[in-house]
Design a protein around this motif. Structure first.
Motif, PDB file in Angstrom:
ATOM      1  N   ASP A  66      14.049  26.337 -70.416  1.00  0.00           N
ATOM      2  CA  ASP A  66      14.354  24.928 -70.136  1.00  0.00           C
ATOM      3  C   ASP A  66      15.756  24.778 -69.543  1.00  0.00           C
ATOM      4  OD1 ASP A  66      11.892  24.064 -71.006  1.00  0.00           O
ATOM      5  OD2 ASP A  66      12.583  23.535 -73.016  1.00  0.00           O
ATOM      6  N   ALA A  67      16.714  25.531 -70.095  1.00  0.00           N
ATOM      7  CA  ALA A  67      18.075  25.489 -69.562  1.00  0.00           C
ATOM      8  C   ALA A  67      18.089  26.020 -68.125  1.00  0.00           C
ATOM      9  CB  ALA A  67      19.013  26.312 -70.448  1.00  0.00           C
ATOM     10  N   ALA A  68      17.306  27.053 -67.871  1.00  0.00           N
ATOM     11  CA  ALA A  68      17.228  27.626 -66.520  1.00  0.00           C
ATOM     12  C   ALA A  68      16.605  26.631 -65.546  1.00  0.00           C
ATOM     13  CB  ALA A  68      16.417  28.917 -66.546  1.00  0.00           C
ATOM     14  N   LEU A  69      15.620  25.873 -66.007  1.00  0.00           N
ATOM     15  CA  LEU A  69      14.995  24.858 -65.152  1.00  0.00           C
ATOM     16  C   LEU A  69      16.006  23.760 -64.810  1.00  0.00           C
ATOM     17  CD1 LEU A  69      12.416  23.836 -63.751  1.00  0.00           C
ATOM     18  CD2 LEU A  69      11.942  22.539 -65.830  1.00  0.00           C
ATOM     19  N   ALA A  70      16.815  23.372 -65.789  1.00  0.00           N
ATOM     20  CA  ALA A  70      17.853  22.362 -65.543  1.00  0.00           C
ATOM     21  C   ALA A  70      18.827  22.871 -64.477  1.00  0.00           C
ATOM     22  CB  ALA A  70      18.597  22.034 -66.832  1.00  0.00           C
ATOM     23  N   TYR A  71      19.210  24.135 -64.583  1.00  0.00           N
ATOM     24  CA  TYR A  71      20.097  24.727 -63.570  1.00  0.00           C
ATOM     25  C   TYR A  71      19.415  24.703 -62.206  1.00  0.00           C
ATOM     26  CZ  TYR A  71      22.633  28.077 -60.782  1.00  0.00           C
ATOM     27  OH  TYR A  71      23.313  28.666 -59.755  1.00  0.00           O
ATOM     28  N   ASP A  72      18.162  25.128 -62.146  1.00  0.00           N
ATOM     29  CA  ASP A  72      17.430  25.201 -60.872  1.00  0.00           C
ATOM     30  C   ASP A  72      17.339  23.843 -60.189  1.00  0.00           C
ATOM     31  OD1 ASP A  72      17.086  27.851 -61.434  1.00  0.00           O
ATOM     32  OD2 ASP A  72      14.899  27.789 -61.528  1.00  0.00           O
ATOM     33  N   GLU A  73      16.948  22.833 -60.958  1.00  0.00           N
ATOM     34  CA  GLU A  73      16.798  21.494 -60.384  1.00  0.00           C
ATOM     35  C   GLU A  73      18.143  20.979 -59.856  1.00  0.00           C
ATOM     36  OE1 GLU A  73      13.891  19.870 -59.962  1.00  0.00           O
ATOM     37  OE2 GLU A  73      12.842  21.561 -60.832  1.00  0.00           O
ATOM     38  N   SER A  74      19.202  21.222 -60.614  1.00  0.00           N
ATOM     39  CA  SER A  74      20.535  20.782 -60.189  1.00  0.00           C
ATOM     40  C   SER A  74      21.020  21.579 -58.982  1.00  0.00           C
ATOM     41  CB  SER A  74      21.530  20.933 -61.338  1.00  0.00           C
ATOM     42  OG  SER A  74      21.137  20.114 -62.409  1.00  0.00           O
ATOM     43  N   ALA A  75      20.718  22.869 -58.952  1.00  0.00           N
ATOM     44  CA  ALA A  75      21.124  23.703 -57.821  1.00  0.00           C
ATOM     45  C   ALA A  75      20.451  23.234 -56.538  1.00  0.00           C
ATOM     46  CB  ALA A  75      20.780  25.165 -58.092  1.00  0.00           C
ATOM     47  N   ARG A  76      19.175  22.914 -56.624  1.00  0.00           N
ATOM     48  CA  ARG A  76      18.463  22.414 -55.436  1.00  0.00           C
ATOM     49  C   ARG A  76      19.054  21.074 -54.974  1.00  0.00           C
ATOM     50  NH1 ARG A  76      13.976  24.330 -58.517  1.00  0.00           N
ATOM     51  NH2 ARG A  76      13.211  26.275 -57.624  1.00  0.00           N
ATOM     52  N   LEU A  77      19.398  20.253 -55.941  1.00  0.00           N
ATOM     53  CA  LEU A  77      19.951  18.937 -55.631  1.00  0.00           C
ATOM     54  C   LEU A  77      21.355  19.035 -55.026  1.00  0.00           C
ATOM     55  CD1 LEU A  77      19.321  15.844 -56.200  1.00  0.00           C
ATOM     56  CD2 LEU A  77      20.772  16.132 -58.197  1.00  0.00           C
ATOM     57  N   LEU A  78      22.218  19.841 -55.646  1.00  0.00           N
ATOM     58  CA  LEU A  78      23.617  19.920 -55.226  1.00  0.00           C
ATOM     59  C   LEU A  78      23.871  20.900 -54.081  1.00  0.00           C
ATOM     60  CD1 LEU A  78      25.315  19.999 -58.743  1.00  0.00           C
ATOM     61  CD2 LEU A  78      25.204  18.054 -57.191  1.00  0.00           C
TER      62      LEU A  78
ATOM     63  N   GLY B 182      21.237  22.640 -52.175  1.00  0.00           N
ATOM     64  CA  GLY B 182      20.188  22.787 -51.173  1.00  0.00           C
ATOM     65  C   GLY B 182      19.063  23.713 -51.611  1.00  0.00           C
ATOM     66  N   PRO B 183      17.964  23.700 -50.878  1.00  0.00           N
ATOM     67  CA  PRO B 183      16.764  24.435 -51.277  1.00  0.00           C
ATOM     68  C   PRO B 183      16.883  25.958 -51.176  1.00  0.00           C
ATOM     69  CG  PRO B 183      16.451  23.449 -49.117  1.00  0.00           C
ATOM     70  CD  PRO B 183      17.766  22.943 -49.643  1.00  0.00           C
ATOM     71  N   ASN B 184      17.864  26.470 -50.436  1.00  0.00           N
ATOM     72  CA  ASN B 184      17.976  27.920 -50.249  1.00  0.00           C
ATOM     73  C   ASN B 184      18.902  28.602 -51.255  1.00  0.00           C
ATOM     74  OD1 ASN B 184      16.242  27.796 -48.049  1.00  0.00           O
ATOM     75  ND2 ASN B 184      17.927  27.314 -46.659  1.00  0.00           N
ATOM     76  N   TRP B 185      19.470  27.836 -52.172  1.00  0.00           N
ATOM     77  CA  TRP B 185      20.383  28.407 -53.166  1.00  0.00           C
ATOM     78  C   TRP B 185      19.596  29.258 -54.154  1.00  0.00           C
ATOM     79  CZ3 TRP B 185      25.411  28.591 -52.706  1.00  0.00           C
ATOM     80  CH2 TRP B 185      26.185  28.996 -53.797  1.00  0.00           C
ATOM     81  N   LYS B 186      20.252  30.291 -54.708  1.00  0.00           N
ATOM     82  CA  LYS B 186      19.588  31.184 -55.662  1.00  0.00           C
ATOM     83  C   LYS B 186      19.220  30.422 -56.938  1.00  0.00           C
ATOM     84  CE  LYS B 186      19.938  35.374 -58.270  1.00  0.00           C
ATOM     85  NZ  LYS B 186      20.761  36.316 -58.961  1.00  0.00           N
ATOM     86  N   THR B 187      17.940  30.504 -57.310  1.00  0.00           N
ATOM     87  CA  THR B 187      17.451  29.841 -58.521  1.00  0.00           C
ATOM     88  C   THR B 187      16.730  30.856 -59.408  1.00  0.00           C
ATOM     89  OG1 THR B 187      15.441  29.187 -57.372  1.00  0.00           O
ATOM     90  CG2 THR B 187      17.218  27.560 -57.439  1.00  0.00           C
ATOM     91  N   ASN B 188      16.397  30.431 -60.602  1.00  0.00           N
ATOM     92  CA  ASN B 188      15.716  31.297 -61.558  1.00  0.00           C
ATOM     93  C   ASN B 188      14.210  31.361 -61.314  1.00  0.00           C
ATOM     94  OD1 ASN B 188      17.994  31.970 -63.421  1.00  0.00           O
ATOM     95  ND2 ASN B 188      18.066  29.754 -63.544  1.00  0.00           N
ATOM     96  N   PHE B 189      13.622  30.246 -60.914  1.00  0.00           N
ATOM     97  CA  PHE B 189      12.181  30.172 -60.717  1.00  0.00           C
ATOM     98  C   PHE B 189      11.884  29.691 -59.296  1.00  0.00           C
ATOM     99  CE2 PHE B 189      13.036  28.750 -65.165  1.00  0.00           C
ATOM    100  CZ  PHE B 189      12.662  29.927 -65.789  1.00  0.00           C
ATOM    101  N   THR B 190      10.990  30.393 -58.602  1.00  0.00           N
ATOM    102  CA  THR B 190      10.627  29.961 -57.251  1.00  0.00           C
ATOM    103  C   THR B 190       9.575  28.856 -57.289  1.00  0.00           C
ATOM    104  OG1 THR B 190       9.089  31.820 -57.143  1.00  0.00           O
ATOM    105  CG2 THR B 190      11.230  32.107 -56.068  1.00  0.00           C
ATOM    106  N   THR B 191       8.732  28.876 -58.311  1.00  0.00           N
ATOM    107  CA  THR B 191       7.695  27.843 -58.439  1.00  0.00           C
ATOM    108  C   THR B 191       7.679  27.308 -59.865  1.00  0.00           C
ATOM    109  OG1 THR B 191       5.952  29.380 -59.126  1.00  0.00           O
ATOM    110  CG2 THR B 191       6.232  29.033 -56.750  1.00  0.00           C
ATOM    111  N   ARG B 192       7.022  26.179 -60.048  1.00  0.00           N
ATOM    112  CA  ARG B 192       6.872  25.594 -61.385  1.00  0.00           C
ATOM    113  C   ARG B 192       6.027  26.509 -62.273  1.00  0.00           C
ATOM    114  NH1 ARG B 192       9.802  21.243 -62.667  1.00  0.00           N
ATOM    115  NH2 ARG B 192       8.869  19.974 -64.263  1.00  0.00           N
ATOM    116  N   ASP B 193       5.080  27.226 -61.658  1.00  0.00           N
ATOM    117  CA  ASP B 193       4.248  28.171 -62.417  1.00  0.00           C
ATOM    118  C   ASP B 193       5.084  29.299 -63.015  1.00  0.00           C
ATOM    119  OD1 ASP B 193       1.956  26.727 -61.921  1.00  0.00           O
ATOM    120  OD2 ASP B 193       1.316  27.990 -60.233  1.00  0.00           O
ATOM    121  N   ASP B 194       6.108  29.760 -62.261  1.00  0.00           N
ATOM    122  CA  ASP B 194       7.011  30.793 -62.786  1.00  0.00           C
ATOM    123  C   ASP B 194       7.726  30.284 -64.032  1.00  0.00           C
ATOM    124  OD1 ASP B 194       6.338  32.451 -60.686  1.00  0.00           O
ATOM    125  OD2 ASP B 194       8.162  32.030 -59.531  1.00  0.00           O
ATOM    126  N   TYR B 195       8.157  29.026 -63.985  1.00  0.00           N
ATOM    127  CA  TYR B 195       8.820  28.404 -65.140  1.00  0.00           C
ATOM    128  C   TYR B 195       7.867  28.333 -66.329  1.00  0.00           C
ATOM    129  CZ  TYR B 195       9.901  24.523 -68.246  1.00  0.00           C
ATOM    130  OH  TYR B 195      10.071  23.737 -69.355  1.00  0.00           O
TER     131      TYR B 195
END
Length: 118
Positions: free
Chosen positions: A55-67, A69-82
């Motif tokens: 859940d903490a990783a998802l919060a980071y991912d959503e914020s990273a995409r928002l702040l 952009g979509p190409n920033w390194k995230t923990n999950f590529t899809t919601r299914d991965d989460y």
């Protein structure tokens, strides 16, 4: 004789690591929860504390995409991965403690909204 002393001495309790396998997520021993943070333009944004690292990783991912952009390194590529990571973590935690923790997806959404407003 040294090996005999090691056998007789009480076992040391294994410390829980302070970091997690996810980017932007650390373990907070004081609250016994995972916390997410992201840095944007030299300002650190606190994204909350969560029972599950996923859940903490998802919060980071959503914020990273928002702040950042979509190409920033995230923990999950899809919601299914989460979802898969969350289920695995719930299974591990419930095996250790005997109780099943709840996901805090609602809290994730609220924290991401707060970051978006700043």
């Amino acid at each position: 004789s040294d090996s005999q002393e090691e056998k007789n001495s009480p076992k040391k309790k294994k410390k829980k690591k302070m970091y997690s396998q996810f980017v932007g997520v650390t373990f907070n021993r004081t609250h016994n929860k995972y916390q997410a943070c992201i840095t944007h333009y030299r300002k650190q944004h606190y994204l909350g504390r969560y029972k599950l690292a996923a859940d903490a990783a998802l919060a980071y991912d959503e914020s990273a995409r928002l702040l950042k952009g979509p190409n920033w390194k995230t923990n999950f590529t899809t919601r299914d991965d989460y979802e898969l990571a969350k289920e695995r973590e719930i299974e591990q935690v419930s095996r250790k403690s005997g109780t099943k923790p709840r996901s805090s997806i609602h809290t994730v959404a609220m924290k991401v909204e707060e970051v978006a407003e700043k």
